[in-house]
Design a protein around this motif. Structure first.
Motif, PDB file in Angstrom:
ATOM      1  N   ARG A 195      14.782 -25.873  46.838  1.00  0.00           N
ATOM      2  CA  ARG A 195      14.764 -25.119  45.836  1.00  0.00           C
ATOM      3  C   ARG A 195      16.260 -25.091  45.425  1.00  0.00           C
ATOM      4  O   ARG A 195      16.266 -25.126  43.957  1.00  0.00           O
ATOM      5  CB  ARG A 195      14.363 -23.704  46.507  1.00  0.00           C
ATOM      6  CG  ARG A 195      13.139 -23.609  46.687  1.00  0.00           C
ATOM      7  CD  ARG A 195      12.725 -22.332  47.335  1.00  0.00           C
ATOM      8  NE  ARG A 195      12.771 -21.223  46.348  1.00  0.00           N
ATOM      9  CZ  ARG A 195      12.739 -20.017  46.943  1.00  0.00           C
ATOM     10  NH1 ARG A 195      12.449 -19.578  48.091  1.00  0.00           N
ATOM     11  NH2 ARG A 195      13.091 -18.998  45.991  1.00  0.00           N
ATOM     12  N   GLN A 211       4.537 -34.553  43.162  1.00  0.00           N
ATOM     13  CA  GLN A 211       4.403 -33.313  42.680  1.00  0.00           C
ATOM     14  C   GLN A 211       4.033 -33.616  41.158  1.00  0.00           C
ATOM     15  O   GLN A 211       3.497 -32.728  40.346  1.00  0.00           O
ATOM     16  CB  GLN A 211       5.132 -31.884  42.718  1.00  0.00           C
ATOM     17  CG  GLN A 211       4.975 -31.562  44.202  1.00  0.00           C
ATOM     18  CD  GLN A 211       3.719 -31.040  44.766  1.00  0.00           C
ATOM     19  OE1 GLN A 211       2.820 -30.485  43.925  1.00  0.00           O
ATOM     20  NE2 GLN A 211       3.351 -31.092  46.146  1.00  0.00           N
ATOM     21  N   TRP A 237       6.576 -33.272  38.881  1.00  0.00           N
ATOM     22  CA  TRP A 237       7.599 -32.475  38.035  1.00  0.00           C
ATOM     23  C   TRP A 237       8.730 -33.443  37.477  1.00  0.00           C
ATOM     24  O   TRP A 237       9.271 -32.980  36.600  1.00  0.00           O
ATOM     25  CB  TRP A 237       8.186 -31.456  39.292  1.00  0.00           C
ATOM     26  CG  TRP A 237       7.311 -30.749  39.988  1.00  0.00           C
ATOM     27  CD1 TRP A 237       6.077 -30.278  39.294  1.00  0.00           C
ATOM     28  CD2 TRP A 237       7.262 -29.782  40.950  1.00  0.00           C
ATOM     29  NE1 TRP A 237       5.272 -29.502  40.024  1.00  0.00           N
ATOM     30  CE2 TRP A 237       6.254 -29.075  41.188  1.00  0.00           C
ATOM     31  CE3 TRP A 237       8.329 -29.719  42.002  1.00  0.00           C
ATOM     32  CZ2 TRP A 237       5.975 -28.302  42.362  1.00  0.00           C
ATOM     33  CZ3 TRP A 237       8.103 -28.804  43.058  1.00  0.00           C
ATOM     34  CH2 TRP A 237       7.085 -28.050  43.215  1.00  0.00           C
ATOM     35  N   ARG A 252       6.828 -25.887  36.035  1.00  0.00           N
ATOM     36  CA  ARG A 252       6.390 -25.832  37.313  1.00  0.00           C
ATOM     37  C   ARG A 252       7.703 -26.144  38.436  1.00  0.00           C
ATOM     38  O   ARG A 252       7.590 -25.524  39.388  1.00  0.00           O
ATOM     39  CB  ARG A 252       5.478 -27.260  37.494  1.00  0.00           C
ATOM     40  CG  ARG A 252       4.275 -26.645  36.752  1.00  0.00           C
ATOM     41  CD  ARG A 252       2.866 -27.456  37.188  1.00  0.00           C
ATOM     42  NE  ARG A 252       2.806 -27.360  38.391  1.00  0.00           N
ATOM     43  CZ  ARG A 252       1.982 -28.299  39.038  1.00  0.00           C
ATOM     44  NH1 ARG A 252       1.467 -29.506  38.495  1.00  0.00           N
ATOM     45  NH2 ARG A 252       1.622 -28.391  40.518  1.00  0.00           N
ATOM     46  N   PHE A 276       8.764 -23.345  41.148  1.00  0.00           N
ATOM     47  CA  PHE A 276       9.022 -23.735  42.618  1.00  0.00           C
ATOM     48  C   PHE A 276      10.444 -23.214  43.054  1.00  0.00           C
ATOM     49  O   PHE A 276      10.485 -22.452  44.130  1.00  0.00           O
ATOM     50  CB  PHE A 276       9.293 -25.412  42.652  1.00  0.00           C
ATOM     51  CG  PHE A 276       9.931 -25.849  44.053  1.00  0.00           C
ATOM     52  CD1 PHE A 276       8.844 -25.655  45.291  1.00  0.00           C
ATOM     53  CD2 PHE A 276      10.822 -25.991  44.184  1.00  0.00           C
ATOM     54  CE1 PHE A 276       9.501 -26.015  46.403  1.00  0.00           C
ATOM     55  CE2 PHE A 276      11.579 -26.641  45.298  1.00  0.00           C
ATOM     56  CZ  PHE A 276      10.660 -26.383  46.573  1.00  0.00           C
TER      57      PHE A 276
END
Length: 126
Positions: A49, A100, A102, A117, A121
Motif C-alpha cells: 500500500r 491486477q 493497475w 483502483r 487499494f
C-alpha cells in the motif's frame, strides 16, 4: 526543486505589485499543500500500500481521459527509496499491481493504467 528567498526580498517583491503578492502566496500555498499531503505516505504500514501511495503521489496530476496511461520514469530502486521498501518488495508489489491491471512496468518506467483502483487499494487494502 527547492527555492530559498530571504524574507526581506519576498516582502520587497510583494510590495511592488499586488499580482506578485498573489503569485508568492500561491506558490507558497502549493508547496505547503504538497508537504502536508506527503506526510502520510511513509506512515502506511503495509509495504504494498505504501508503494502504491508513493506511485500515486509522484505521478503527474492528470484528469479525465488522461488520468490513466500516466508514465512515471523511475527505477525499482528509486521507488524503493521513495516508499522505504526493499527492491524485492517493490518488485513483488509491482508484479501484483500489474497482474491486477493497475499498472504496466517496463524498464525504468511504471505506467499507471487504473489510477482509481490503485487509489482504492491504498485506502482499503483490497
Amino acid at each position: 526543486m527547492l527555492w530559498f528567498l530571504p524574507v526581506a526580498m519576498i516582502a520587497e517583491t510583494a510590495s511592488r505589485r499586488i499580482a506578485w503578492t498573489r503569485a508568492i502566496f500561491s506558490v507558497s500555498g502549493h508547496g505547503a499543500g504538497n508537504a502536508v499531503a506527503n506526510l502520510g505516505t511513509p506512515l502506511v504500514r503495509n509495504p504494498a500500500r505504501r508503494i502504491a501511495a508513493s506511485l500515486l503521489r509522484i505521478a503527474p496530476p492528470r484528469s479525465g481521459a488522461e488520468a490513466d496511461a500516466t508514465p512515471i520514469p523511475l527505477t525499482q530502486d528509486q521507488l524503493g527509496e521513495i516508499s522505504n521498501a526493499a527492491r524485492d518488495v517493490v518488485n513483488r508489489a509491482l508484479q501484483r499491481f500489474e497482474d491486477q491491471g493497475w499498472i504496466a512496468a517496463v524498464y525504468r518506467t511504471v505506467t499507471l493504467l487504473d489510477r482509481a483502483r490503485l487509489a482504492a487499494f491504498v485506502e482499503t487494502g483490497g
